[in-house]
Design a protein around this motif. Structure first.
Motif, PDB file in Angstrom:
ATOM      1  N   SER A  56    -100.868  38.137  52.738  1.00 32.16           N
ATOM      2  CA  SER A  56    -101.564  37.617  53.746  1.00 32.16           C
ATOM      3  C   SER A  56    -100.789  37.479  55.138  1.00 32.16           C
ATOM      4  N   GLY A  57     -99.529  38.037  54.943  1.00 34.32           N
ATOM      5  CA  GLY A  57     -98.628  38.308  56.234  1.00 34.32           C
ATOM      6  C   GLY A  57     -97.704  37.274  56.136  1.00 34.32           C
ATOM      7  N   SER A  58     -97.564  36.136  55.401  1.00 32.01           N
ATOM      8  CA  SER A  58     -96.741  35.028  55.613  1.00 32.01           C
ATOM      9  C   SER A  58     -95.362  35.519  55.164  1.00 32.01           C
ATOM     10  N   THR A  59     -94.524  35.019  55.714  1.00 32.17           N
ATOM     11  CA  THR A  59     -93.053  35.496  55.279  1.00 32.17           C
ATOM     12  C   THR A  59     -92.370  34.307  54.798  1.00 32.17           C
ATOM     13  N   TYR A  60     -91.319  34.725  53.972  1.00 33.06           N
ATOM     14  CA  TYR A  60     -90.441  33.545  53.089  1.00 33.06           C
ATOM     15  C   TYR A  60     -88.824  34.095  53.073  1.00 33.06           C
ATOM     16  N   SER A  62     -84.689  33.479  52.119  1.00 32.97           N
ATOM     17  CA  SER A  62     -83.691  32.911  51.329  1.00 32.97           C
ATOM     18  C   SER A  62     -82.953  32.049  52.401  1.00 32.97           C
ATOM     19  N   PRO A  63     -82.814  30.634  52.105  1.00 31.93           N
ATOM     20  CA  PRO A  63     -82.212  29.832  53.007  1.00 31.93           C
ATOM     21  C   PRO A  63     -80.819  30.217  53.649  1.00 31.93           C
ATOM     22  N   SER A  64     -80.028  30.812  52.796  1.00 33.72           N
ATOM     23  CA  SER A  64     -78.661  31.220  53.142  1.00 33.72           C
ATOM     24  C   SER A  64     -78.588  32.615  54.015  1.00 33.72           C
ATOM     25  N   LEU A  65     -79.755  33.071  54.115  1.00 34.35           N
ATOM     26  CA  LEU A  65     -79.849  34.253  54.866  1.00 34.35           C
ATOM     27  C   LEU A  65     -80.931  34.085  56.108  1.00 34.35           C
ATOM     28  N   LYS A  66     -81.597  33.072  56.238  1.00 34.77           N
ATOM     29  CA  LYS A  66     -82.764  32.842  57.038  1.00 34.77           C
ATOM     30  C   LYS A  66     -82.624  32.870  58.331  1.00 34.77           C
ATOM     31  N   SER A  67     -81.323  32.648  59.048  1.00 31.16           N
ATOM     32  CA  SER A  67     -80.909  32.853  60.289  1.00 31.16           C
ATOM     33  C   SER A  67     -80.638  34.214  60.711  1.00 31.16           C
ATOM     34  N   ARG A  68     -80.414  34.950  59.793  1.00 26.44           N
ATOM     35  CA  ARG A  68     -80.188  36.369  60.170  1.00 26.44           C
ATOM     36  C   ARG A  68     -81.427  37.422  59.427  1.00 26.44           C
ATOM     37  N   THR A  69     -82.345  36.918  59.031  1.00 19.97           N
ATOM     38  CA  THR A  69     -83.135  37.920  58.419  1.00 19.97           C
ATOM     39  C   THR A  69     -84.641  37.823  58.964  1.00 19.97           C
ATOM     40  N   SER A  70     -85.159  38.913  59.053  1.00 19.13           N
ATOM     41  CA  SER A  70     -86.678  39.172  59.588  1.00 19.13           C
ATOM     42  C   SER A  70     -87.267  40.201  58.627  1.00 19.13           C
ATOM     43  N   ILE A  71     -88.587  39.839  58.277  1.00 19.64           N
ATOM     44  CA  ILE A  71     -89.248  40.832  57.162  1.00 19.64           C
ATOM     45  C   ILE A  71     -90.625  40.879  58.004  1.00 19.64           C
TER      46      ILE A  71
END
Length: 121
Positions: A56-60, A62-71
């Protein structure tokens, strides 16, 4: 037969942004009901799920990487991309893209071959 192929630089300098692309063939990334995931394995350690983008395009993330990650994804090219910012040597790992069934959690049925990324100056 679905095939996934990771691509991107094998060497990234500390503090820079790591960017990898997964090109999918044999199936669309918008097909119900799949997650398209990024998973990594640092040397001598287990697999670490980093995040995913759904059909659908929604992204999820990992809490430990969320601040540095973009998909993100490019549906016209049937690709999805990982960006990991502010990398350190601890981000050195083999990075995999994989497909996971939304309907059966943890069922990864197709994987890329993996790509080694080394963070070093």
């Amino acid at each position: 037969q679905v095939q996934l192929q990771e691509s991107g630089p094998g060497l990234v300098k500390p503090s820079q942004t790591l960017s990898l692309t997964c090109t999918v063939s044999g199936g669309s990334i918008t097909t119900n009901y799949y997650y398209w995931s990024w998973i990594r394995q640092p040397p001598g350690k287990g697999l670490e799920w980093m995040g995913a983008i759904a059909y659908s395009g929604s992204t999820y993330y990992s809490p430990s990487l969320k601040s540095r990650t973009s998909i993100s994804r490019d549906t016209s090219k049937n690709q999805f991309t990982l960006q990991l910012s502010s990398v350190t040597p601890e981000d050195t790992a083999v990075y995999y893209c994989a497909r996971e069934s939304v309907l059966v959690a943890g069922m990864y049925d197709y994987w890329g071959q993996g790509t080694q990324v080394t963070v070093s100056s």
